[in-house]
Design an enzyme around this catalytic site. Sequence first.
Site, PDB file in Angstrom:
ATOM      1  CB  CYS B  86      -0.932   0.004   1.209  1.00  0.00           C
ATOM      2  SG  CYS B  86      -1.590  -1.625   1.581  1.00  0.00           S
ATOM      3  CB  CYS B 209     -12.746  -1.730   6.791  1.00  0.00           C
ATOM      4  SG  CYS B 209     -12.769  -2.787   8.240  1.00  0.00           S
ATOM      5  CE  LYS B 331     -15.119   3.994   6.551  1.00  0.00           C
ATOM      6  NZ  LYS B 331     -15.705   3.561   5.284  1.00  0.00           N
ATOM      7  CG  HIS B 335      -6.191   1.717   0.329  1.00  0.00           C
ATOM      8  ND1 HIS B 335      -5.032   2.255  -0.216  1.00  0.00           N
ATOM      9  CD2 HIS B 335      -5.776   0.702   1.138  1.00  0.00           C
ATOM     10  CE1 HIS B 335      -3.979   1.593   0.245  1.00  0.00           C
ATOM     11  NE2 HIS B 335      -4.411   0.638   1.057  1.00  0.00           N
TER      12      HIS B 335
END
Lengths: 478, 391
Positions: B86, B209, B331, B335
Site C-alpha cells: 500500500c 475499514c 476511508k 484505497h
Amino acid sequence: MNRIAAVGVALPRLRISTAEIADAWGRYSGAGIEEKTVAAADEDALTLAVEAAESALTRGSVAAADISVISLATTTPPLDTEEIAPRLVRALGLPPSTTTRTFTQSTLAGAQALDSGFDADGPALVVAADAPRGDPADADHPFGAGAAAFLLTESGSVERLGSASHVDELAGISYRERGTDELRGLDITGYERNTIRESVTSAAERLAGNVNGVDFDDAAVDGAAVFQPDARMPSRATGNLSIPREALARGTVVGRIGDAGAAGVPLGLAAAFDAADDEDRTLAVFFGSGGGATAMLFEGRVESGLDAALDGGSAVTYPQYLRERGYVGTVDVAGGGAHVSLPTWQRSLDQRYRLAAGRCPKCEALTFPPEGACGTCHRRVEFERVELSRTGLVRAVTAIGYGGAPPEFAEQQRRDGAYDVALVELEHGGESVTLPAQLTDVDSGTVGVGDEVRAVVRKLYEQEGVPRYGAKFAPIEE
Amino acid sequence: MTEAYVVGAGQSPFGSFPDESYRSLFETAFDCATASVDAEFDPKRIDEAFVGTLGVGGRQLGLSGPAVTEHVGLHGIPTTRVENACAASGYAFRSAVASVRAGLADVALAGGYEVMTDTSSDHTKWWLGVSGETEWERLSGTTFSGVYAQMASAHMNEYGTTTEDLSRVAVKNHANGARNPNAHLGFECSLEDAMAAPTVADPLNLYHCCPTTDGASAVIVASEEVAFELSDDPVRVAGMGASSGHVGLFQRDTFTSIPATRRAAEAAYDEAEIGPSDVDVAEVHDCFAIAELVAYEDLGFCAAGESATLLREGVTDPDGELPVNTSGGLKSKGHPIGATGTGQITEIFEQLRGEAHTQVDSPRYGLAHNVGGSGGGATVHLFERADGGER
C-alpha cells in the site's frame, strides 16, 4: 517385559446428546449411548493422538528423548496412503531414531499396538486414536471420537499377565470401502452378534486356558474393557463368560464417549485402571471386523484423568454437529491461497509443533521464527534453539467472522464458524516473543488481552488435500 | 544537490469503474497532473518515471511501469515499477525526488494505479492477503483487517480507546470525502451509522475499514531551476523519510504503534528542520480507523494513547488546528493500493496551492504519510509552499 507406567486420554470438547440425534431422525441406533464426543473441524485422529500422548508423557516420568518405540492405532488416518506415526514423532519432539509402528484396518488395531509396546525394547508409547464417521442417517449415530495413550516402561505399575487371540476371516461386519470415509455394516444383526460373541469368548478362553501361563478366572476379574460399539455389546459379547456386571461397568465408557473405534477398548481400559486397586485384575477384549478378537489380562492401577476429561465439554445441536463434522456441503474456494510450499512448511515443523525459537548468542533476545537476523539486535547470528513455554498471554486478539476467512480457512470456518486469532506472548528464560495463532476450544470473543492460554496441536489447513498441523491455543480452565 | 518541487499532481476519480482499464485510469491521472502544471507542459520533458502498483488480479505483474507509461506516450524513458504494497507510490515518489535531487532527471514522474473491483471477492481476498506476513500471520487464519483489529484490541486495552473513537474517524473522513468529487464513498455518515455497522474483524466494523477501489494518481517532480519555469506556485519537497519494519505485526516490540512510521517521520522532520507542531495539514494512512489514530501518535501530533482525545476535541477536523485527511482519506476517498501514496500527495499539493475541495486556512507545511501492509514499510513526506507561506 514392559509394564504400563502412565496413561493419558484426550476427548474432543464438543458433545452431543442422543436425544438431539433421535430428534433429528426419529430414532437412534446406539444402544445405551447417552452422549458422545464430537471431533471439531480442526480435530482428527492425529490431533487427539498428540494430546493423549502428551498427557501420558506428562503423567509419566520418561523424557520424550528416551522413547524408543511409538505404536499408533487408528482406523481413521488423515490420509489413505502416508505414514502417520512420524507426524506424531515430530509433534511430540521424540528422537528421529524412534521406531514407529502404525496399526490400522480394524478396531483390533488397539490390541496390536499394545502388543508391540509391551514387546518393545525400551520405553514405548502406545496411542490409540480414532474419529470414525458413517452415513448420518444410519451408521453414524453411535460414532464418537477420542484417544488413549499408554506409556510403557520396565517399572510401570500395571503388569500385563497374558494375552491371547482368536483369529478368523470375519469380513463385512464393519467396513469402509475404498475411497470413502464412511463406515458401513452388513446389518445382519444376529450373525454379527454371534460372530462377535464367539470371537470374544474364544480369545478369553484361550487366555483362561493358560496358554501364557496365566492363572485366569473370568468370574474373578475386577474390571473389564470389552469391545464397545454400543453399551450393550460388552455384556452380549461376554454372554458365554461369567464376568461380573460391576467389572464390565468399570471398563465401559461408550455411553458417554460414543463408539471411538480403535480407541474404544483402550479408553475403557483407562477407565478401569482409574477405578482399580493395586492388586486388581482388569481384562481387555478387543474385537476387530475382519480379524477376530484379542484378550489381555492386567494387574495393577494407574491414573488417566478420564473422569475429569469426561466431565468437561460443551454441548452442540444436531445441525451444529453435522456442520462441525463436515457433513453439510464442501467448500471449493476460488482464487487459491497464500502459497507456502511444502519444503518451506517442512522447515517450520519444529516451530509449529514444538514452539522452537532462537536465542541470540550476542544479545540473549529471542526471535521467532528463528531465522534471519536477530529480531532485537538485528545481527545475523547462529541462533541457539530453545523451546518456548507452552502457556502464554494474549497480547492482541481479533475475531475472524463468517465468510471473512482467508481461502485456506474457508472450510474450517464453514464447519466451525467464527474463530479468534491472537498474538500470544511466550516466554523462555526471562525473554519472550510473540506468535500469531488461532484460539481453539473456545467460543469466539470470550478470550481477551491479558488472558492465559496453552498450546495444543490442531489441524491448521489442507493444501492439495494434505493436512498441515501446528499449534493453536486453548484457554486454561480455572 | 538540487531541491525538488512538485509542479503538478492529479488523480483519476477513485471508485468502481468496470468500463476503465488500469491504463485508461492512469491516463486520466496523468492528464490531470499535466493539466495542473501552470505553464504549457510538454510531457516529453519527463526524463524518468516511477510507478507504484501491487498488481491486484495479476493483470500485469511484470513490467507494470512501462505498461502504463507507453500508454500515455512516455516512450523510451527509464520506467521502474515500485512495489511496497500500500506504500508503493509513496516509495515511487521518493524515487522520483531522489532522481531529480541527484541530477539524473530534471523532471520525473511518480504515480500509481490499482484496479481492485473487477475480481470475485475470494480472489480479492487473496490479493489483499499477500501484503501481510504470509507464513505465520496469514496461515494462522488472519486477514488483513484482522491484523489491524489485533492492533486495535491492544490499543483499546492499553489506552482505553473505544469503538466510538474508531467510529469518529469514519464520521470525520466521510464528512470530508462528501465534499470531494473524486471520492469513492462520497457520502456522509452519522456516528450511529458508524457504530452500528456489521463486524468485519472484531473490534473493527465495516465503517472502520477502507473500501477496495479502482483508481490512479500521478505527481510531476521538477528540479528547482525547472520548477519555477513550469509553475508559478510549485510546492517544495521539504523533507523525506522512509523506513522498513518487520512485515509481521507479531514480530514487533509494540502492537500499538508502527515503528516504521516513527522512523520515517523522524527523518522527514529532521530534513525539513520542522516539528509536528509546524504541520498545517496532513494526509495520513487510514486503511483502518485504528491506523489513523496510531498515525497521530507515531507522527508526533500527540503523545502515545492521546489520539482519541485529539480526534474528539476536533483538532483534526478541517477547521481544527491540524486538519487530517481533508480528502476523505482512504476511508472515504478510497484505497486503490498502488495509487494511494501519490493520491495523498495530490491532496497536499492542492492544499498548499489553495486549490483543495476542503481547503484549510493558508497552510504552509503539509505532510503525506503512506504505510505498506501493516507497517512493513512507510514513507513520510513534508511539503512547503514555495513562498514560505506568504499569499
